[in-house]
Motif scaffolding. Structure first.
Motif, PDB file in Angstrom:
ATOM      1  N   THR A  31       0.845  -1.034   0.095  1.00 49.14           N
ATOM      2  CA  THR A  31       0.137  -0.083   0.047  1.00 49.14           C
ATOM      3  C   THR A  31       0.740   1.148   0.034  1.00 49.14           C
ATOM      4  OG1 THR A  31      -1.749  -1.059   1.162  1.00 49.14           O
ATOM      5  CG2 THR A  31      -1.621   1.217   1.203  1.00 49.14           C
ATOM      6  N   GLU A  44      -3.395   8.119 -10.164  1.00 47.83           N
ATOM      7  CA  GLU A  44      -4.199   7.554  -9.416  1.00 47.83           C
ATOM      8  C   GLU A  44      -4.376   6.111  -9.652  1.00 47.83           C
ATOM      9  OE1 GLU A  44      -8.104  10.299  -7.965  1.00 47.83           O
ATOM     10  OE2 GLU A  44      -7.376  10.143 -10.238  1.00 47.83           O
ATOM     11  N   LEU A  46      -5.372   1.965  -8.399  1.00 48.78           N
ATOM     12  CA  LEU A  46      -6.103   1.023  -7.793  1.00 48.78           C
ATOM     13  C   LEU A  46      -5.855  -0.405  -8.124  1.00 48.78           C
ATOM     14  CD1 LEU A  46      -8.666   0.228  -6.486  1.00 48.78           C
ATOM     15  CD2 LEU A  46     -10.382   0.272  -8.661  1.00 48.78           C
ATOM     16  N   THR A  48      -6.926  -4.377  -7.737  1.00 48.28           N
ATOM     17  CA  THR A  48      -8.113  -5.327  -7.154  1.00 48.28           C
ATOM     18  C   THR A  48      -7.582  -6.768  -7.010  1.00 48.28           C
ATOM     19  OG1 THR A  48      -8.859  -5.828  -9.191  1.00 48.28           O
ATOM     20  CG2 THR A  48      -9.603  -3.731  -8.335  1.00 48.28           C
ATOM     21  N   LYS A  54     -11.571  -4.511  -4.276  1.00 47.76           N
ATOM     22  CA  LYS A  54     -10.605  -3.375  -3.899  1.00 47.76           C
ATOM     23  C   LYS A  54      -9.535  -3.963  -2.972  1.00 47.76           C
ATOM     24  CE  LYS A  54     -13.491   0.297  -5.658  1.00 47.76           C
ATOM     25  NZ  LYS A  54     -14.112   1.492  -5.606  1.00 47.76           N
ATOM     26  N   VAL A  57      -6.109   1.238  -2.902  1.00 53.40           N
ATOM     27  CA  VAL A  57      -6.512   2.305  -3.510  1.00 53.40           C
ATOM     28  C   VAL A  57      -5.729   3.624  -3.204  1.00 53.40           C
ATOM     29  CG1 VAL A  57      -8.502   3.889  -3.669  1.00 53.40           C
ATOM     30  CG2 VAL A  57      -8.943   1.743  -3.062  1.00 53.40           C
ATOM     31  N   PHE A  61     -11.309   6.852  -6.453  1.00 52.48           N
ATOM     32  CA  PHE A  61     -11.873   5.873  -7.125  1.00 52.48           C
ATOM     33  C   PHE A  61     -13.455   5.516  -6.553  1.00 52.48           C
ATOM     34  CE2 PHE A  61      -7.727   4.908  -8.318  1.00 52.48           C
ATOM     35  CZ  PHE A  61      -7.850   4.618  -9.526  1.00 52.48           C
ATOM     36  N   GLU A  62     -13.891   6.519  -5.929  1.00 55.55           N
ATOM     37  CA  GLU A  62     -15.104   6.478  -5.413  1.00 55.55           C
ATOM     38  C   GLU A  62     -16.300   6.292  -6.546  1.00 55.55           C
ATOM     39  OE1 GLU A  62     -18.352   8.924  -2.210  1.00 55.55           O
ATOM     40  OE2 GLU A  62     -16.326   9.620  -2.694  1.00 55.55           O
TER      41      GLU A  62
END
Length: 311
Positions: A31, A44, A46, A48, A54, A57, A61-62
């Motif tokens: 992370t 940005e 993400l 998964t 997920k 993050v 990525f909302e």
């Protein structure tokens, strides 16, 4: 899987399907690394797991729901199998840094691939060597023990469960409720939705078994889609109530548009210290088949099972 007859090469090729991102990486380090890269280049990021859940993050990525089938992003592959998906947004990356950011992302994928591969090879190789050493010490009939945990589900693996059965038999504890739990139509999911969904179904059922169990319950995976649950010193109706709870929890599961988990359960009791729990698991299997027939003839069962088919 029987490691007595499976070659090392085949084991390394097949066992990766039981690993999730959390099994391959130190999640806190991973992370921090991805967040540092994202901040440095204005990206940005993400990450998964293979199912689209997920894992890391770094950015906003909302509202973004990964579609790992139609838009898989960059696939993170270990031992020729996809274990994760990386999604990247460059909206905040200055034009002059875009090329450098994309090049850096290539390095990131190489690093994650090498890191995950090293972790996988180390863990599987160490386990394999341990098993070979035990076999050499105790002869071909010695049971081979790897780790206690079934890596796909987190419950006890078959070898360790067998050792617990022997210890419980030796302790002369009675009564013991013995449950054989089988996933209904697991092969239907495998045939129609593939190995990842069928593996996920096994994980969902295992999670339900653990959630509804008391601390003293012993839960193990004894075959691909079959679990055994032992309830030492079971009180009247306790095992039956547990059975009702896990079947109700399966019916209430709505977190996946495809999966419709359902289990058949057989329950028997060890009431005599001379009886063997391994025999009782076999007896419970017969009871389970009766329950399976009843469930599969229930109105609405087939419709719920096929809810994910596009027909």
């Amino acid at each position: 899987m029987d490691y007595n007859i499976v070659s090392y090469e085949k084991r390394m090729k097949e066992n990766i399907k039981n690993y999730a991102i959390r099994n391959l990486y130190a999640m806190d380090v991973l992370t921090e690394y991805l967040k540092a890269v994202a901040q440095e280049y204005g990206m940005e990021i993400l990450l998964t797991d293979r199912h689209g859940e997920k894992a890391v993050v770094a950015g906003n990525f909302e509202g973004f729901e990964p579609d790992v089938v139609a838009e898989p992003g960059k696939k993170l592959r270990i031992a020729d199998r996809t274990v994760g998906h990386l999604y990247v947004r460059y909206d905040r990356v200055p034009g002059e840094k875009r090329e450098a950011a994309e090049r850096m992302l290539g390095f990131v994928m190489d690093i994650l691939g090498a890191w995950g591969t090293e972790s996988y090879l180390h863990r599987e190789s160490a386990s394999y060597i341990d098993e070979l050493e035990i076999r050499l010490e105790n002869g071909n009939h010695q049971k081979l023990f790897s780790e206690k945990e079934d890596i796909l589900t987190g419950v006890y693996n078959k070898n360790y469960l067998e050792s617990r059965l022997e210890k419980l038999d030796a302790s002369e504890v009675v009564p013991v409720a013995v449950l054989n739990v089988n996933i209904n139509d697991w092969k239907f999911v495998y045939d129609n939705f593939g190995v990842e969904k069928s593996d996920h179904l096994i994980q969902v059922v295992a999670a339900i078994l653990k959630k509804e169990a008391k601390r003293e319950y012993i839960i193990g995976r004894i075959d691909g889609d079959v679990f055994a649950v032992l309830v030492p010193m079971a009180e009247d109706g306790e095992a039956e109530d547990y059975c009702r709870r896990i079947q109700a929890a399966c019916l209430a599961y709505e977190e996946d548009a495809v999966l419709a988990p359902s289990v058949a359960v057989g329950i028997v009791y060890k009431t005599n210290v001379e009886e063997r729990l391994s025999d009782k698991i076999s007896d419970a299997e017969y009871e389970m088949f009766d329950n399976k027939l009843e469930i599969k003839n229930t109105p609405g069962y087939q419709e719920r099972l096929k809810k994910g088919l596009k027909i």
